[in-house]
Structures are given as C-alpha cells and as structure tokens.
Design a protein around this motif. Structure first.
Motif, short mmCIF file in Angstrom:
data_model
loop_
_atom_site.label_atom_id
_atom_site.label_comp_id
_atom_site.label_asym_id
_atom_site.label_seq_id
_atom_site.Cartn_x
_atom_site.Cartn_y
_atom_site.Cartn_z
N GLN A 57 1.03 4.39 -2.67
CA GLN A 57 0.95 5.80 -2.28
C GLN A 57 2.10 6.61 -2.86
O GLN A 57 1.91 7.73 -3.34
N LYS A 66 1.58 7.01 -6.58
CA LYS A 66 0.60 8.06 -6.84
C LYS A 66 1.24 9.43 -6.69
O LYS A 66 0.99 10.35 -7.50
N ARG A 94 -4.23 -0.79 -5.19
CA ARG A 94 -4.00 0.25 -6.20
C ARG A 94 -5.25 1.11 -6.38
O ARG A 94 -5.17 2.35 -6.44
N LYS A 95 -6.38 0.43 -6.45
CA LYS A 95 -7.64 1.15 -6.63
C LYS A 95 -7.95 2.03 -5.43
O LYS A 95 -8.35 3.20 -5.59
N ALA A 96 -7.80 1.49 -4.22
CA ALA A 96 -8.14 2.24 -3.01
C ALA A 96 -7.27 3.48 -2.85
O ALA A 96 -7.75 4.54 -2.43
N VAL A 97 -5.99 3.35 -3.20
CA VAL A 97 -5.07 4.48 -3.10
C VAL A 97 -5.31 5.48 -4.23
O VAL A 97 -5.07 6.69 -4.07
N GLY A 98 -5.79 5.01 -5.35
CA GLY A 98 -5.99 5.88 -6.51
C GLY A 98 -4.74 6.03 -7.35
O GLY A 98 -4.57 7.04 -8.03
N ALA A 99 -3.87 5.00 -7.31
CA ALA A 99 -2.63 5.04 -8.08
C ALA A 99 -2.88 4.56 -9.51
O ALA A 99 -2.38 3.52 -9.95
N ASN A 100 -3.65 5.35 -10.24
CA ASN A 100 -4.06 4.94 -11.58
C ASN A 100 -2.92 4.97 -12.59
O ASN A 100 -3.06 4.46 -13.70
N ASN A 101 -1.82 5.57 -12.20
CA ASN A 101 -0.64 5.62 -13.07
C ASN A 101 0.20 4.35 -13.00
O ASN A 101 1.16 4.19 -13.77
N LYS A 149 0.84 -1.20 0.00
CA LYS A 149 0.00 0.00 0.00
C LYS A 149 0.87 1.25 0.00
O LYS A 149 0.58 2.22 -0.71
N GLU A 202 -8.99 -1.72 3.42
CA GLU A 202 -9.18 -1.76 1.97
C GLU A 202 -9.41 -3.18 1.44
O GLU A 202 -9.93 -3.35 0.34
#
Length: 594
Positions: free
Chosen positions: A156, A159, A217-224, A152, A198
C-alpha cells in the motif's frame, strides 16, 4: 552446508558522512560523458528487464534512512537499498504502526536521485526461532496473519509512492524452506487459512506462501513494485559456489527451479510471476571468513579459470543457466566491499580508512579488467550490482580506501557511471543470437586452404581432459572442403577438455579463427579458444571465453583468439571445450586459420 548469516539491523547503521577524498567526480546535475561509454552488451540474455528500470547495468549501495553519503559523494549511483526487518511497521517502536517508515525511505531515496530498494527480511525476526525454524513459522496461522498484513501495508505504501521500487524478498528464506520441506512445495503452510481475504484463493502450502506476495501486490494494485525472489547458491543442498565446485551446475539449477516454479517462477493462479532473481555473491569479506571463521570463500578471478573451480567464471555460469532456465534477469546485492588494500581489521562502525577485511569482488567488477567482467555478468543476465556489508565488522564504501588514497567504489564505480555505464538489451530471448553470427556454407563448398583444414588427417591435433575420448578426420561434416576434425565426447567427467596442436605457425598479432559445429542438446556451456607461448615467455596463456549462449546450435560458429603482440613462437594452439555434465556426442572443428 554453510549459511551466510545476516546480523541485526543495529550493526548495519553507518555514519552520515565518511572520509572524503579530493576530486569529486561530478556535480549533482552534471550529465555523464557518453563518449566514454562502455561498449554495449550485444547478446541479449533471456527475459526482459522489468518495466521501470533502465536498459543498462545499475550500480547501488546500502544506505540507511536519514543518511546522505551517497548524495554527498557526487556519484550518480542508481540504487539505494536497506533492510526491512521485523518491527519496521512501526519503526521499531518509534512511530505509528502504519508503515510510514518504509514510505519515507522510498521518498527520501527518490528525492536524492536513487531508485529505492528494500530487502524484505522479516521472516527471520518472527517469533518462534530463527531461520532454522522458517517452516514452523510459515505453518503458524497467527504468525502468518501478522506477517502478511505487514507485507500488504508495504504494498500500500509503495503504491502511494507511485514510482518504481525494488522489493527483494526474504534473503535465503526460500532456500531454507526448500531444505526444511525436503524439496516439497506442497508441504503445508498457513496462507488462505490466515483469513486474509486477498489470500483466500491460494493453497495452504509452501507454494502458496511464495504466491502470497504476488497476490498481495496484485490485490493492492502496486504495479510499480518490482518483486525479486532470492536464489540461494546452497538451496539444493550443494553449495555450488564455495564447496561443491566440481559438481555439474545444471542439475542443481533444475532442482531449485523445480521447487520454486510453483512458488511464483512459473505460471500460477495469481496471473503474475516474480520479476527478477536476486542473489548475494557473499555477505562478508572473504578474508573475514578465512581469518575469523577458518573458511575459504575466495573466488579465482582469472579469466581462464574453469567453471569446475571456485571462481567468478563458475558463478557467472550458474547465473547464466538460471537466466536461461527461468527467463528472468538477476539483481546481485550485498556484494562485499573489501579490496586488496583493506587492513584485515574489524570495522566495528569506526569507519576508519581501510577498516574491514580483504576481498576481490569490488575489484573484479571495477578494477583491472572490470569492463570484461561486467559484460560477462551482464551477458549472464545481471542487471544490477548492489554493494553493501552484511555484518558490522566488514569493509564498507566509507572505508574502502585504495592504494591511491581514494575510496575505491566511489572513484572506480563513480568513473564508470560518469562515463555512461554499460548498455544492456532490454528485451531478451530464449535463443539469443550469436555474438559472431555464423555463415552457412553450401554443401562441399570447395577447397579449404586454411593451415588446419583436416583434409588429409588430424594434422597433429590431440586432446586431453576428462570429457573427450578421441579425435579424427571425418567426412560427416565440413565447414569448407570435405572434411573436419571430429571430436568425440563421452569421457568420465565434466569440466574443461582441450583440443590442441603443438608448435603452430601462427605469429604475433594474428587473430586465429576456429569454425566449430555445436550440436543441439549438448552439455557444453562454453568454448575457450587459446594460444600458449613457450618457456621463453613463461608459458603465457591467452584465451577468450565464449559462452554457449552466444552461439547457434546445429550450425557452424566462428570463434577466435588474438595472438599477443610481440609473442614468442607458440607452443600450443587450441580450443577448450567446457561441459557441466558428462555428455556423449560429436562436435567438429574446421578451417582453423589466421
């Protein structure tokens, strides 16, 4: 079953600068000479190139934190990768436990002009043993709580980095879990039970372990983050690349895919899937295995090698079948860097010229014929070739001095990148269009004047190999005229089975075209039209490999091969039919002309 073992990070640290050679290929800001660009791959593989990656074949190297050899080489490398092993979270005790070490590597790589890539190889270092204890580790609540927390943190930091970063998950870890769970993805594991919020909605199973990375990845929002799932060539309990080389490939692909589908290759509760497949053709130079460990890991680089042999063709076909089955593209990493000029002596971080062991993988992709080989693998779904040694005694891009005195990858891959590389279609298809689009003749379209039209019989055509039981002139189907050569499949084994005629009259320089009817649902994986010269030319064999993925089923296709200029009278002309399993059915050949 043999496993490619990866040693500790300490053995992977390279010196900052390696031996230099004259004639750097480009300045830091020089644009590639696109007029020399390699011809693009025409047929799109299945699946799409992930967002954030260019639509061309990427080439990269292993380089540790703080090093600048890649930048100093003046080569426009695409990707820079390193391992994150257990302890990365605090720089193995040298920094705060906040994950800043990984962020610094991402920033450093980007500042030097490279896409950062990470091999996340932490499970092996968790307490409780090595890879043989993977299942026991993922079932331990305390171990997994810390493990997921570290991942996690990586998400982060990624992101925060904000640019594309490739994270390749747990080399061989999925393969070990498949074997240790006896192919059961519902085997218990600690996921939601760790108490990490999560992960509360995921099952406490091995499948849930695979989904945890997608969920975090989804929960953190690391879409990159581009997430890769590692596919081991031995995960099905058959080593398809080095030992079980005569076994059909599709059943082994299906066995592993069915296990991994609920781990994140198929539709699941996270709403996402892994972005790419990750594979390592070998983790050490082939002659290291041969001389030090007594194992034969060499691959036949011959373009005519059967897929039922220890060959690049077999590995490429395995990649293609995975690409079609999963709809995902491939990243190949940790490709050995030895070549035919390596000295077969341990490198031991000395970085002396030619240190390391012989191998043919770098020469396959960037030596003679490399353009065809790159295109073959790209057509099988490969979007990246990442080179690096997996153990300290192997050759590296700092030591791979070739016969001309230049570093091989620096000079050869550098020239490829400088010229613009190889374009790959970004958007894929589950039914790729044919390379040679077939025409659809009307029923009984008239007279067939081709030298071999089979209107009056088989015209001397014969067959051999394990997959064919007979040939006959048939009215069941025709590309032109009223008859074709019906080839009845249904032999005792899969492999390569030629249909041919002796002493054809095709002459030097002519292009011989075959019309081939390919039925749907066959186990044919490739065709290989060929011509063979006689004894005066040492029985020289010339052919063209045509993957079935480039052909249209239920229709006529045109495939061809060129007779070499200056060829002596031909001894044979024909077409190899290559299957990956015993299959009963009928294919047709018609209107063979030049």
């Amino acid at each position: 079953m043999t496993k490619h073992t990866i040693v500790s990070l300490a053995f992977l640290v390279f010196a900052a600068c390696g031996p230099e050679t004259p004639g750097d290929l480009a300045s830091d800001n020089q644009e590639p000479r696109l007029e020399n660009r390699e011809a693009a791959v025409v047929t799109p593989p299945a699946g799409n190139i992930p967002t954030g990656l260019p639509s061309r074949l990427l080439v990269g190297l292993f380089e540790d934190t703080g090093q600048t050899w890649m930048k100093d080489s003046k080569v426009s490398w695409d990707v820079r990768y390193r391992y994150l092993t257990k302890g990365w979270i605090n720089n193995w005790g040298w920094s705060a436990a906040d994950g800043s070490y990984a962020l610094d590597y991402m920033k450093e790589s980007s500042a030097q002009g490279f896409l950062p890539a990470i091999q996340y190889y932490q499970l092996n270092g968790e307490p409780g043993g090595g890879e043989a204890q993977n299942l026991a580790k993922v079932q331990d609540v305390t171990t997994m709580k810390n493990y997921y927390s570290d991942f996690k943190t990586l998400m982060q930091k990624a992101k925060e980095f904000g640019k594309p970063v490739l994270v390749m998950m747990e080399a061989d870890g999925y393969g070990f879990l498949q074997q240790q769970s006896k192919d059961n993805p519902n085997t218990p594991a600690a996921v939601a039970s760790t108490g990490i919020p999560e992960l509360a909605g995921l099952p406490n199973t091995v499948a849930g372990w695979g989904l945890s990375f997608l969920q975090l990845r989804k929960a953190v929002g690391a879409n990159n983050v581009i997430l890769g799932i590692h596919i081991s060539g031995w995960a099905s309990s058959k080593d398809i690349a080095h030992y079980s080389v005569t076994d059909p490939l599709q059943p082994e692909v299906d066995k592993v895919y069915n296990f991994l589908k609920p781990l994140g290759l198929g539709t699941n509760v996270t709403g996402a899937t892994y972005d790419v497949l990750v594979g390592d053709p070998l983790d050490r130079d082939a002659d290291f295995f041969k001389l030090v460990q007594g194992q034969d890991r060499w691959w036949d680089a011959n373009d005519n090698a059967s897929i039922s042999s220890k060959s690049f063709n077999r590995y490429a076909e395995w990649l293609r079948l995975w690409n079609v089955t999963s709809g995902k593209r491939w990243v190949l990493w940790q490709i050995p860097e030895g070549n035919s000029n390596s000295a077969n002596v341990a490198n031991n971080d000395s970085n002396a010229p030619r240190a390391g062991y012989k191998d043919n993988r770098s020469e396959y992709f960037f030596g003679t014929g490399g353009d065809k080989h790159r295109e073959k693998f790209a057509s099988s779904g490969v979007i990246a070739l990442l080179f690096g040694r997996g153990e300290g005694q192997q050759a590296s891009h700092l030591t791979d001095v070739y016969t001309d005195g230049q570093l091989f990858l620096k000079s050869r891959a550098g020239a490829f990148l400088k010229a613009g590389g190889l374009a790959i279609p970004a958007t894929g298809s589950t039914t790729p269009p044919p390379t040679n689009p077939p025409t659809n003749p009307p029923t009984n379209p008239g007279t067939d004047n081709a030298p071999y039209n089979f209107e009056s019989g088989t015209q001397g055509w014969a067959f051999s190999g394990p997959g064919i039981t007979g040939v006959a002139s048939s009215t069941a189907r025709a590309a032109v005229g009223s008859r074709s050569l019906a080839v009845t499949m249904g032999g005792t084994a899969s492999g390569t089975s030629p249909v041919y005629v002796d002493n054809p009259s095709a002459t030097a320089g002519k292009t011989v075209s075959f019309r081939f009817w390919l039925p749907a649902g066959s186990r044919i994986t490739a065709l290989q039209p060929f011509v063979q010269q006689g004894a005066a030319a040492n029985w020289l064999f010339t052919s063209k490999w045509v993957p079935v993925s480039t052909l249209k089923t239920g229709d006529w296709n045109t495939v061809s091969v060129q007779v070499p200029a200056g060829a002596t009278p031909l001894a044979k002309l024909g077409i190899d039919i290559i299957t990956d399993a015993v299959w009963s059915g009928t294919v047709h050949i018609d209107s063979v002309s030049w």
